[in-house]
Design an enzyme around this catalytic site. Structure first.
Site, PDB file in Angstrom:
ATOM      1  CG  HIS A  90       4.955 -22.706 -32.862  1.00  0.00           C
ATOM      2  ND1 HIS A  90       5.382 -22.413 -31.590  1.00  0.00           N
ATOM      3  CD2 HIS A  90       5.379 -21.693 -33.645  1.00  0.00           C
ATOM      4  CE1 HIS A  90       6.024 -21.246 -31.609  1.00  0.00           C
ATOM      5  NE2 HIS A  90       6.039 -20.788 -32.838  1.00  0.00           N
ATOM      6  CD  GLN A  93       1.598 -22.165 -34.967  1.00  0.00           C
ATOM      7  OE1 GLN A  93       2.185 -21.769 -35.965  1.00  0.00           O
ATOM      8  NE2 GLN A  93       1.659 -21.538 -33.808  1.00  0.00           N
ATOM      9  CG  HIS A 241       5.368 -16.210 -26.693  1.00  0.00           C
ATOM     10  ND1 HIS A 241       5.183 -15.035 -27.399  1.00  0.00           N
ATOM     11  CD2 HIS A 241       4.834 -17.190 -27.454  1.00  0.00           C
ATOM     12  CE1 HIS A 241       4.552 -15.307 -28.533  1.00  0.00           C
ATOM     13  NE2 HIS A 241       4.329 -16.609 -28.586  1.00  0.00           N
ATOM     14  CG  HIS A 305      10.175 -14.655 -36.293  1.00  0.00           C
ATOM     15  ND1 HIS A 305       9.957 -15.459 -37.383  1.00  0.00           N
ATOM     16  CD2 HIS A 305       9.330 -15.103 -35.315  1.00  0.00           C
ATOM     17  CE1 HIS A 305       9.016 -16.350 -37.094  1.00  0.00           C
ATOM     18  NE2 HIS A 305       8.634 -16.162 -35.834  1.00  0.00           N
ATOM     19  CG  ASP A 356       7.245 -20.012 -36.890  1.00  0.00           C
ATOM     20  OD1 ASP A 356       6.666 -20.411 -35.867  1.00  0.00           O
ATOM     21  OD2 ASP A 356       7.310 -18.800 -37.195  1.00  0.00           O
TER      22      ASP A 356
HETATM   23 ZN   LIG Z   1       7.129 -19.167 -33.576  1.00  0.00          ZN
END
Ligand SMILES: [Zn+2]
Length: 500
Positions: A90, A93, A241, A305, A356
């Site tokens: 992402h 972020q 998502h 994950h 991530d």
């Molecule tokens: Zn993520």
């Protein structure tokens, strides 16, 4: 692009001498990987008249009759590998790196959920121009670390009020443009996001992510795909998502649509125990079991994950040949938990990696934590292995996670040095002090388990060198633009107490 002749080349799980790579500059693909003598025979003896130390034979030094033919570039003191694949990112972020490492003195806990509030604050502050600037800098940092492809899990869709832009793909196209400008290959994993939790309405702070209608969203993905169709560095995937953010009824049609169009399918899965509890309460199934029941699991599916999955769920992922994308530096930062890495490998699940939340952008750190987390958990060493001669080796497994598995997860022929694959390459600086003492046999382990990303010297994407001697043409401009966004108008994430 010339024929590249490095000192060492990573092929079939080992560093080897006397090999090179021939690339077609027009297609950005590898033509062949072969013995130096074979490649040079093709290039013509006169092309290497400069001898072993010649860096690049200029075309003016080439006899007329071979001008326009392949050039030869020797890479002394360098080892050539496939570029690293960052299968889960992402980019925006990157803005909150270092800003969430505290909690109010009267707050008893800080965890994933309180971090998420801080991340939302940053997400809401960004204009389209900011999204471009932050993404571009983040992607540049990736390139310099040896990442040649990003799988960008993109869920910023709407404006700051939660209204759609005139073009619903406005922000996706900004992110794509950011990657294109620095020359990073991108798979835009377009994210469907409709609920605020399992069976819960979307929360106001999630308004920029909203995709309330599945058919409308798929049409939007279709338009995005059409917009980038002619760009060899850009492809599109589909990403419901998580089971937190899409209703059960969306899972089967979304998976079928992705399969019908040959798109990779990614979801966040079981990053947190709370998601597992909510899934069991609502559906009577753990998240991977729910995905299996809805026909989501396949070789085109990647579970991001998968830190809190049962043995039965590990088996389901293995039976369906799904990939798991671990994001160990983020999972470490957020206190998510440990990946069941050895169990997944034993079940036949390929493990890819992603940066991530951009807490760190270092593909070597991501891959080594797969092994190191397993060591800490089990108090043993040398656990994620494959046989090499009469030994069990860790490094080939980890380097595959950073290359081959990520490419598979993103539906790309990349991550390997072989004919036809994307010419996405990384040259390691064998003179770097962090590698001092390396041998042909120990180099892979030194890279995979010990060395900093600073050992990456040169990076090619699609046959074009984007990073040369650790420098990129946009270093200064991208940094300055990022600093302007980071220094102005962005609320300090975490300044407000966590809401849960
Ligand atoms: Zn993520």
């Amino acid at each position: 692009m010339p024929i590249l002749l490095p000192e060492l080349l990573w092929l079939d799980g080992a560093f080897r001498r006397g090999l090179g790579v021939d690339v077609d500059a027009r297609t950005g693909r590898i033509v062949r990987v072969g013995a130096e003598a074979e490649l040079l025979a093709r290039a013509g003896d006169d092309l290497v008249a400069g001898g072993p130390a010649a860096e690049l034979v200029p075309s003016t030094a080439v006899p007329e009759y071979v001008r326009g033919g392949p050039q030869v570039e020797r890479l002394p003191g360098r080892a050539l590998l496939p570029g690293f694949i960052n299968a889960h990112s992402h980019a925006f972020q990157r803005l909150i790196r270092g800003r969430t490492q505290w909690r109010p003195a009267d707050a008893p806990d800080a965890d994933f959920w309180s971090w998420r509030e801080a991340m939302y604050a940053a997400a809401h502050a960004l204009t389209p121009e900011d999204v471009f600037a932050v993404s571009r800098f983040c992607f540049l940092e990736m390139l310099r670390a040896g990442i040649t492809t990003v799988g960008e899990f993109h869920y910023l869709h709407r404006d700051r009020n939660g209204s759609p832009y005139d073009d619903p793909n406005e922000l996706a196209l900004r992110v794509v443009a950011a990657a294109r400008e620095v020359g990073l290959r991108i798979v835009l994993l377009d994210v469907a996001y409709a609920t605020g939790g399992v069976g819960e309405p979307l929360r106001p702070e999630q308004r920029r992510f909203a995709t309330p209608d599945l058919d409308a969203f798929l049409a939007q993905v279709w338009d995005l795909r059409a917009a980038v169709r002619d760009d060899p560095l850009v492809t599109v995937g589909l990403a419901p998502h998580s089971i937190r953010a899409v209703p059960r009824e969306w899972l089967r049609p979304a998976a079928r649509w992705a399969a019908d169009h040959g798109l990779p399918l990614h979801m966040h899965v079981s990053e947190q125990p709370a998601e597992v509890r909510a899934s069991l309460e609502r559906y009577g199934l753990a998240p991977v079991e729910l995905l299996d029941a809805e026909g989501v699991l396949s070789a085109a599916f990647t579970a991001v994950h998968a830190t809190h999955i049962s043995d039965a769920e590990v088996q389901l992922l293995g039976e369906t040949r799904a990939t798991v994308c671990a994001c160990p530096t983020t999972e470490r930062d957020l206190g998510d938990g440990f990946l069941p890495g050895a169990a997944l490998r034993a079940a036949g699940v390929a493990i890819a990696v992603g940066t991530d939340s951009q807490t760190a952008i270092d593909p070597l750190e991501e891959i080594r934590l797969l092994e190191y987390h397993e060591r800490l958990r089990r108090q043993r060493r040398v656990l994620l292995t494959e046989p090499l001669g009469d030994r069990l080796e860790v490094a080939p497994v980890l380097l595959d996670a950073g290359t081959v598995a990520g490419a598979h997860a993103l539906g790309l022929d990349a991550g390997r040095l072989r004919a036809g694959a994307c010419a996405d390459l990384v040259a390691i600086d064998l003179e770097h002090p962090a590698l001092a003492g390396w041998t042909d046999e120990s180099l892979a382990a030194t890279l995979a388990l010990c060395a900093p990303a600073d050992i990456v010297r040169d990076v090619w994407v699609g046959g074009v060198r984007r990073v040369e001697a650790r420098r990129h043409a946009l270093d200064h401009e991208a940094l300055e633009a990022f600093r302007r966004v980071a220094g102005a108008g962005v609320p300090t994430p975490g300044a407000e107490p966590p809401s849960n």
